[in-house]
Design an enzyme around this catalytic site. Structure first.
Site, mmCIF file in Angstrom:
data_model
loop_
_atom_site.group_PDB
_atom_site.id
_atom_site.type_symbol
_atom_site.label_atom_id
_atom_site.label_comp_id
_atom_site.label_asym_id
_atom_site.label_seq_id
_atom_site.Cartn_x
_atom_site.Cartn_y
_atom_site.Cartn_z
ATOM 1 C CG MET A 13 15.879 -47.739 -41.614
ATOM 2 S SD MET A 13 16.590 -48.730 -42.964
ATOM 3 C CE MET A 13 18.324 -48.755 -42.536
ATOM 4 N N GLY A 90 21.474 -41.748 -39.413
ATOM 5 C CA GLY A 90 20.723 -41.726 -40.658
ATOM 6 C C GLY A 90 19.342 -41.142 -40.456
ATOM 7 C CB THR A 92 15.202 -37.932 -42.543
ATOM 8 O OG1 THR A 92 13.968 -38.570 -42.156
ATOM 9 C CG2 THR A 92 16.080 -38.936 -43.265
ATOM 10 C CG ASN A 116 19.319 -41.997 -49.238
ATOM 11 O OD1 ASN A 116 20.018 -42.999 -49.353
ATOM 12 N ND2 ASN A 116 18.111 -41.913 -49.783
ATOM 13 C CG MET A 117 23.518 -43.572 -44.448
ATOM 14 S SD MET A 117 24.107 -44.352 -42.959
ATOM 15 C CE MET A 117 24.134 -42.928 -41.864
ATOM 16 C CG HIS A 146 9.753 -41.524 -48.958
ATOM 17 N ND1 HIS A 146 10.121 -40.407 -49.679
ATOM 18 C CD2 HIS A 146 10.906 -42.176 -48.654
ATOM 19 C CE1 HIS A 146 11.438 -40.384 -49.801
ATOM 20 N NE2 HIS A 146 11.935 -41.442 -49.185
ATOM 21 C CG HIS A 147 6.889 -45.623 -46.059
ATOM 22 N ND1 HIS A 147 6.546 -45.218 -44.789
ATOM 23 C CD2 HIS A 147 8.238 -45.499 -46.139
ATOM 24 C CE1 HIS A 147 7.627 -44.875 -44.121
ATOM 25 N NE2 HIS A 147 8.677 -45.037 -44.916
ATOM 26 C CE LYS A 150 10.671 -39.467 -45.599
ATOM 27 N NZ LYS A 150 11.631 -39.958 -44.588
#
Length: 255
Positions: A13, A90, A92, A116-117, A146-147, A150
């Site tokens: 990110m 952002g 988590t 989550n943006m 998710h991948h 994560k």
């Protein structure tokens, strides 16, 4: 021009944030931060050298943006607060205690913390709250995927969705998955299920199941740039704001 420091700049990110900032005429990359000992320290990204000196980098910023992990996010918020700069995270996987610590650390600055943006997901939060109130007798199941890289489970977005439903339905309880002979499903239960596999960026589905009908809502992210572009909107929103805790609902005019 808004000067931005990106924490976790060499992560997936972080790199996307740097790229998006470079393409935005209103923003300038003022600093790039990584953890002490990171092999990329001293290299350049977006024209600036990557540093582990968070305190020094924060002084160069108008807004400090973090996409790391809860512990590092708290450190970034503390550094921003010490420098008197706005902060956005952002990250988590926050525990309730970590989230409280982050908010306390940022009490004197403009601060946004969001799992989550994405604009779509934040609209989903609002719609889910409305549906949960409108269909109080419907069972609620939340499924996220998710991948396979994560680390946290369930996703911060799924946890937020469960929290939105629980707030709309006082007395609800949240569970994670099911196994064994459990008997009938309690009506106040909110179940969250996490799937992991492949390179899935992020998918969330919320099922409201009633007698004779089922109502489903969902969101699929096809690119991490979705989150980065939401963060750019958050940067513009929070720059120059008074100290306080803001949400993506504020950013998007949904509050």
């Amino acid at each position: 021009m808004i000067n931005v420091v990106v924490c976790g700049a060499l992560g997936k990110m972080g790199r996307i944030m740097v790229d998006e900032i470079a393409g935005d005429p209103e923003l300038s990359l003022a600093g790039a931060v990584e953890a002490p000992g990171h092999p990329g320290l001293g290299s350049k990204i977006g024209g600036v050298a990557v540093t582990a000196d968070l305190a020094a980098a924060a002084k160069l910023a108008d807004v400090v943006v973090d996409f790391t992990n809860p512990a590092a996010a708290i450190a970034a918020i503390e550094a921003a607060a010490a420098a008197g700069k706005a902060a956005i995270s952002g990250a988590t996987g926050f525990t309730a205690e970590q989230l409280a610590s982050a908010k306390k650390a940022g009490a004197a600055i403009p601060l946004i913390i969001s799992p989550n943006m994405s604009a779509g997901v934040n609209l989903l939060f609002k719609v889910v709250a409305d549906v949960a109130r409108a269909l109080p007798d419907f069972d609620v199941e939340i499924v996220e995927m998710h991948h396979n890289k994560k680390k946290d489970s369930p996703s911060g977005t799924a946890a937020k969705l469960a929290g939105v439903v629980a707030e709309a339905r006082p007395g609800s309880s949240v569970i994670h998955g099911r196994e064994g002979i459990l008997g009938p499903r309690p009506p106040a239960e909110i179940a969250v299920h996490a799937l992991r596999g492949g390179d899935v960026v992020g998918e969330h589905a919320i099922v409201f199941a009633g007698e004779g009908e089922r109502f489903e809502l969902g969101h699929r992210a096809h690119s991490r740039r979705t989150f980065a572009r939401g963060a750019l909107r958050a940067i513009r929103f929070i720059h120059g704001k008074k100290p306080g805790f803001y949400t993506m609902a504020d950013v998007l005019g949904l509050a």
